[in-house]
Write an enzyme that holds these catalytic residues in place. Structure first.
Site, PDB file in Angstrom:
ATOM      1  CG  HIS B 129      -1.507   1.040  -3.598  1.00 29.81           C
ATOM      2  ND1 HIS B 129      -0.328   0.342  -3.588  1.00 29.81           N
ATOM      3  CD2 HIS B 129      -2.471   0.129  -3.835  1.00 29.81           C
ATOM      4  CE1 HIS B 129      -0.582  -0.932  -3.831  1.00 29.81           C
ATOM      5  NE2 HIS B 129      -1.884  -1.101  -3.973  1.00 29.81           N
ATOM      6  CB  CYS B 198       4.799   2.266   1.275  1.00 27.40           C
ATOM      7  SG  CYS B 198       4.603   2.903  -0.376  1.00 27.40           S
ATOM      8  NE  ARG B 207       4.314  -0.672   5.393  1.00 29.77           N
ATOM      9  CZ  ARG B 207       5.333  -1.193   4.718  1.00 29.77           C
ATOM     10  NH1 ARG B 207       6.311  -0.431   4.304  1.00 29.77           N
ATOM     11  NH2 ARG B 207       5.357  -2.470   4.450  1.00 29.77           N
TER      12      ARG B 207
END
Lengths: 53, 230
Positions: B129, B198, B207
């Protein structure tokens, strides 16, 4: 809506205030435990992979 | 008339409160939950490793530098390694779990199940994340060529060095985790590592990728690798 709840709670003002607090905490608990974990994956923050697995 | 106005305004206040609570949940509470979860995963790994170390004392002493023993199969959702990236700070360490499901990403970094195992020939690819759930890869754009990415599986330290990145691409670009990722500049099979997250920070339109190669390995008995010493 809130007035209706207040009128239907039993007891005097103090008891009602306490019951309201309990109700608010219960709602927040349900939101954090069940509703938000369900809603959060609908937002894009989980898309960190390149193949969308 | 008054009842209608009152009800509508109460509903507006309720909706506003809901939104504020949801933002608090996403920004703050997912981080608290993920930090706890990652802590538990690391504890679990360390307990597992100290247990197996007492069963097989110093069986890894003969491990050679270039060819560490083949690790056991990984199990979905289970941690198998700890990653350290000095660039993110000396206290930064995260568990690496098998599989890239959203449930796995809530507990730590996620290893792409179809890519190589840690330290093996091929591409060891890991996703994390950028934001929410503890923000593990928040500082991803600060990574530079030559930075160390250190991993341990309990028996061996693996030190990877970044060759290229951060490279920005689109979410459908699955080639970046190929055994020999074409855009990385690698031309021959080798022991590579790919990190993905991301971009932009709160979005999902792109990305960010970095590629690294296995620079050195050493058994855990010899202590922490040079990249982790202050």
């Amino acid at each position: 809506m809130y007035g209706w709840i207040w009128r239907h709670l039993p007891g005097n003002a103090w008891v009602r205030a306490l019951l309201s607090l309990v109700l608010v905490l219960a709602v927040v608990y349900v939101l954090f435990q069940y509703v938000f974990p369900w809603a959060e994956p609908l937002l894009p923050f989980n898309d960190v992979t390149v193949d969308n697995q | 008339m008054r009842v209608i106005v009152r009800t509508v305004s109460e509903l507006c206040i309720t909706a506003g409160t809901l939104i504020v609570l949801f933002v608090a949940y996403v920004l703050f509470w997912t981080g608290v939950k993920a930090d706890n979860e990652m802590h538990d995963q690391i504890d679990q790994l360390q307990r597992q490793w100290s247990a197996s170390a007492t069963v097989h004392p110093t069986t890894k002493a003969s491990a050679t530098a270039a060819a560490p023993a083949k690790p056991a199969a990984y199990h979905y959702g289970k941690p198998f390694a700890i990653m350290y990236i000095p660039r993110f700070g000396f206290t930064w360490n995260k568990p690496v779990l098998e599989g890239t499901g959203t449930d796995v990403l809530k507990k730590g970094l996620a290893h792409y199940a179809r890519t190589a195992q840690l330290g093996q020939v091929g591409n060891f690819a890991v996703a994390g994340h950028r934001r929410t759930y503890g923000d593990p890869f928040l500082d991803f754009p600060k990574l530079r060529k030559g930075d160390a990415i250190v991993l341990t599986d309990g028996t061996t330290w693996f030190t990877y060095r970044i060759d290229k990145g951060p490279y920005k691409t689109v979410p459908t670009d699955v080639e970046v985790i190929d055994p020999v990722p074409r855009k990385s500049g690698y031309t021959r099979p080798g022991r590579y590592l790919t990190l993905t997250t991301c971009d932009p920070e709160w979005g999902h339109s792109h990305r960010l990728i970095v590629w690294a190669h296995l620079d050195s390995t050493q058994p855990v008995e010899t202590g922490r690798p040079k990249a982790l010493r202050r």
